[in-house]
Design an enzyme around this catalytic site. Structure first.
Site, short mmCIF file in Angstrom:
data_model
loop_
_atom_site.label_atom_id
_atom_site.label_comp_id
_atom_site.label_asym_id
_atom_site.label_seq_id
_atom_site.Cartn_x
_atom_site.Cartn_y
_atom_site.Cartn_z
CG HIS A 160 -2.02 -0.98 1.17
ND1 HIS A 160 -3.08 -0.97 2.06
CD2 HIS A 160 -2.27 -1.99 0.31
CE1 HIS A 160 -3.93 -1.93 1.75
NE2 HIS A 160 -3.47 -2.58 0.70
CD GLU A 172 -1.90 4.10 3.31
OE1 GLU A 172 -1.60 3.41 2.31
OE2 GLU A 172 -3.04 4.18 3.76
CB CYS A 226 -1.92 1.65 6.19
SG CYS A 226 -1.44 0.76 4.68
CB CYS A 243 -6.46 -0.66 5.31
SG CYS A 243 -4.75 -1.25 5.27
#
Lengths: 147, 147
Positions: free
Chosen positions: A51, A53, A84, A81
């Site tokens: 992801h 992040e 993260c 999410c």
């Protein structure tokens, strides 16, 4: 100032489109300078941890040669999410600024505000709804082309 | 069978000691075969995302060339943190088997059972307390030498 950095995160998000990944981008800022960037590359690399992040955090810690990001601010185009959100705690990041909420997977405001749990060993400041509309359009257009 | 694979995770955990990292190890099993291994390398690599679980997930998805680990079981010597619990959801892993609880950071049983939240898009089976004592001794010895 928040909008300036969120625009950079949106630029990152657009790079995800090249690999047919959901367009989410992030930048990490220290002392008013961008020290790292990341965009969602889950499909590109067949890696569910890629992801925006996580990628930005990994790059920032590499750059600083330190896993503590306690003076850093993360700008990300969509609410993080669970994974993260946990990575923000692990890296002791100071502040999170995000664009649109994520009703299905967001764990910072939507499903739960997990970063506010007082049992966590680190508290992250949170600010949402920065250039949310730009991020929404980007994601809506992405899913339109998928249908 | 659980103990057999947890012993392999414990072997991994001992590798963390070489870099003065908290000894936590993990293996991922598919069809009764270990397909990936990982140990905590946060201090070694100055990277707060380098927990045993994340490393094992990344390696497993690389090996399978697929980010879905829905037939896989993760064995990890300590209860996962928030980030790693999130990564289990992201990878759609079938089952988590862990050793000792983590009162301070564990988000699977201790602080919260976040994997049981029905709003998550994937449910992970959980089994704890497998060779918990072996993992406890390893971690206690590590922290004794740090004092």
């Amino acid at each position: 100032m928040d909008e300036k950095y969120m625009k950079e995160a949106l630029k990152e998000a657009k790079k995800s489109l090249l690999s047919d990944d959901v367009p989410v981008g992030a930048v990490i800022v220290l002392n008013n300078k961008i020290i790292s960037r990341g965009h969602n590359m889950k499909e590109k690399n067949n890696d569910p941890t890629q992801h925006a992040e996580i990628i930005a955090i990994k790059k920032a810690t590499k750059k600083l040669n330190d896993w503590y990001l306690n003076d850093c601010i993360m700008y990300v185009t969509m609410e993080p999410c669970l994974m993260c959100a946990g990575a923000l705690i692990q890296s002791h990041i100071k502040k999170l600024v995000y664009g649109i909420k994520n009703d299905k997977f967001g764990y910072v405001d939507s499903i739960d505000n997990i970063l506010n749990n007082k049992q966590n060993n680190h508290i992250v400041e949170i600010k949402g709804n920065i250039l949310a509309n730009e991020s929404r359009i980007l994601i809506q257009n992405f899913f339109k082309t998928k249908r």
